[in-house]
Scaffold this motif. Structure first.
Motif, mmCIF file in Angstrom:
data_model
loop_
_atom_site.group_PDB
_atom_site.id
_atom_site.type_symbol
_atom_site.label_atom_id
_atom_site.label_comp_id
_atom_site.label_asym_id
_atom_site.label_seq_id
_atom_site.Cartn_x
_atom_site.Cartn_y
_atom_site.Cartn_z
ATOM 1 N N ASP A 294 15.214 -72.560 -29.590
ATOM 2 C CA ASP A 294 16.470 -72.664 -28.846
ATOM 3 C C ASP A 294 16.266 -72.518 -27.341
ATOM 4 O O ASP A 294 17.035 -73.061 -26.553
ATOM 5 C CB ASP A 294 17.477 -71.613 -29.334
ATOM 6 C CG ASP A 294 17.984 -71.922 -30.740
ATOM 7 O OD1 ASP A 294 17.859 -73.082 -31.201
ATOM 8 O OD2 ASP A 294 18.506 -70.992 -31.384
ATOM 9 N N LYS B 190 17.529 -76.667 -38.839
ATOM 10 C CA LYS B 190 18.817 -77.291 -39.166
ATOM 11 C C LYS B 190 18.830 -78.750 -38.728
ATOM 12 O O LYS B 190 19.520 -79.567 -39.315
ATOM 13 C CB LYS B 190 19.957 -76.510 -38.515
ATOM 14 C CG LYS B 190 20.147 -75.123 -39.117
ATOM 15 C CD LYS B 190 21.261 -74.370 -38.427
ATOM 16 C CE LYS B 190 21.347 -72.952 -38.979
ATOM 17 N NZ LYS B 190 22.263 -72.124 -38.198
ATOM 18 N N GLN B 191 18.073 -79.053 -37.676
ATOM 19 C CA GLN B 191 17.930 -80.438 -37.214
ATOM 20 C C GLN B 191 16.472 -80.842 -37.416
ATOM 21 O O GLN B 191 15.577 -80.236 -36.833
ATOM 22 C CB GLN B 191 18.275 -80.564 -35.731
ATOM 23 C CG GLN B 191 19.719 -80.308 -35.396
ATOM 24 C CD GLN B 191 19.941 -80.489 -33.907
ATOM 25 O OE1 GLN B 191 19.506 -81.469 -33.307
ATOM 26 N NE2 GLN B 191 20.619 -79.530 -33.293
ATOM 27 N N SER C 184 14.073 -84.467 -37.876
ATOM 28 C CA SER C 184 14.083 -85.928 -37.969
ATOM 29 C C SER C 184 12.715 -86.531 -37.649
ATOM 30 O O SER C 184 11.915 -85.958 -36.914
ATOM 31 C CB SER C 184 15.145 -86.529 -37.046
ATOM 32 O OG SER C 184 14.957 -86.127 -35.720
ATOM 33 N N TYR D 56 7.345 -85.669 -36.529
ATOM 34 C CA TYR D 56 8.723 -85.223 -36.707
ATOM 35 C C TYR D 56 9.098 -84.269 -35.588
ATOM 36 O O TYR D 56 8.223 -83.685 -34.945
ATOM 37 C CB TYR D 56 8.877 -84.483 -38.036
ATOM 38 C CG TYR D 56 8.713 -85.383 -39.237
ATOM 39 C CD1 TYR D 56 9.824 -85.889 -39.901
ATOM 40 C CD2 TYR D 56 7.450 -85.736 -39.697
ATOM 41 C CE1 TYR D 56 9.682 -86.723 -41.005
ATOM 42 C CE2 TYR D 56 7.297 -86.573 -40.792
ATOM 43 C CZ TYR D 56 8.412 -87.060 -41.439
ATOM 44 O OH TYR D 56 8.265 -87.895 -42.514
ATOM 45 N N LYS E 245 14.441 -78.885 -34.644
ATOM 46 C CA LYS E 245 15.218 -78.082 -33.698
ATOM 47 C C LYS E 245 16.162 -77.177 -34.482
ATOM 48 O O LYS E 245 16.330 -77.346 -35.683
ATOM 49 C CB LYS E 245 16.050 -78.988 -32.784
ATOM 50 C CG LYS E 245 15.250 -79.795 -31.793
ATOM 51 C CD LYS E 245 16.191 -80.601 -30.927
ATOM 52 C CE LYS E 245 15.484 -81.336 -29.830
ATOM 53 N NZ LYS E 245 16.435 -82.112 -29.017
ATOM 54 N N ASP E 246 16.811 -76.287 -33.769
ATOM 55 C CA ASP E 246 17.735 -75.355 -34.410
ATOM 56 C C ASP E 246 16.981 -74.580 -35.495
ATOM 57 O O ASP E 246 17.372 -74.530 -36.655
ATOM 58 C CB ASP E 246 18.919 -76.121 -35.009
ATOM 59 C CG ASP E 246 20.249 -75.493 -34.673
ATOM 60 O OD1 ASP E 246 20.254 -74.386 -34.099
ATOM 61 O OD2 ASP E 246 21.279 -76.102 -35.004
#
Length: 181
Positions: free
Chosen positions: A53, A102-103, A105, A124, A127-128
């Motif tokens: 964060d 949580k994120q 991708s 990849y 984040k979060d």
């Protein structure tokens, strides 16, 4: 057909290992001459840019026998037979860092050593992040030290050689671009 394609005219398996296999292929070159190619088959791997964060990246330090030294790298790991790279990436993030995201991708894939190996790394971003109380255990023969660093610290580690592998250098450059946006 690619005008530079090399047609395989013979193949000999040299070694079948737990992670890689080695073969020698006789090939016909575009000009009709022949040559030999020593090729490594690899199941592929994943690598994760894990951003906290406060915009630090998670790195792991581990000893690499092939180079006879410790390296600082982004979390990464080999794709198991039949495993989807997305699953591998989530597993490796948890095993190597103790975090989930949580994120999460996919960014892109790239070849590591196309002159002699077919390894593809799937990159990849995570984040979060949140810490897990009882993360999955990593490989029993893998000893790693988790660390966090700023982009400035990562640049310094690339400059002094502590970050020495291409996937991590590539990922850090990619992450710097992402964090600017």
């Amino acid at each position: 057909m690619n005008r530079f394609e090399e047609k395989t005219i013979g193949r000999k398996s040299i070694y079948e290992g737990k992670i890689i296999s080695l073969r020698v292929e006789d090939v016909e070159l575009p000009d009709g001459k022949t040559a030999q190619r020593e090729l490594v088959d690899h199941p592929g791997a994943v690598a994760i840019i894990a951003i906290t964060d406060d915009e630090k990246i998670l790195l792991v330090e581990q000893y690499r026998k092939a180079l006879k030294r410790s390296l600082i790298e982004i979390p990464a790991g080999k794709i198991e037979k039949g495993e989807n790279p997305d699953v591998t990436a989530l597993r490796e993030l948890e095993e190597e860092t103790g975090y989930r995201a949580k994120q999460f991708s996919y960014l892109q894939s790239f070849a590591t050593s196309p002159g002699f190996a077919n390894e593809i790394i799937h990159l990849y971003i995570a984040k979060d992040l949140f810490k897990i109380e009882h993360p999955a255990k990593g490989d029993e023969d893998e000893f790693i030290h988790l660390m966090e660093c700023t982009m400035a610290e990562a640049d310094e580690m690339m400059a002094d050689g502590r970050i020495f592998d291409a996937k991590t250098a590539f990922a850090i450059l990619y992450a710097k671009k992402l964090l600017k946006n």
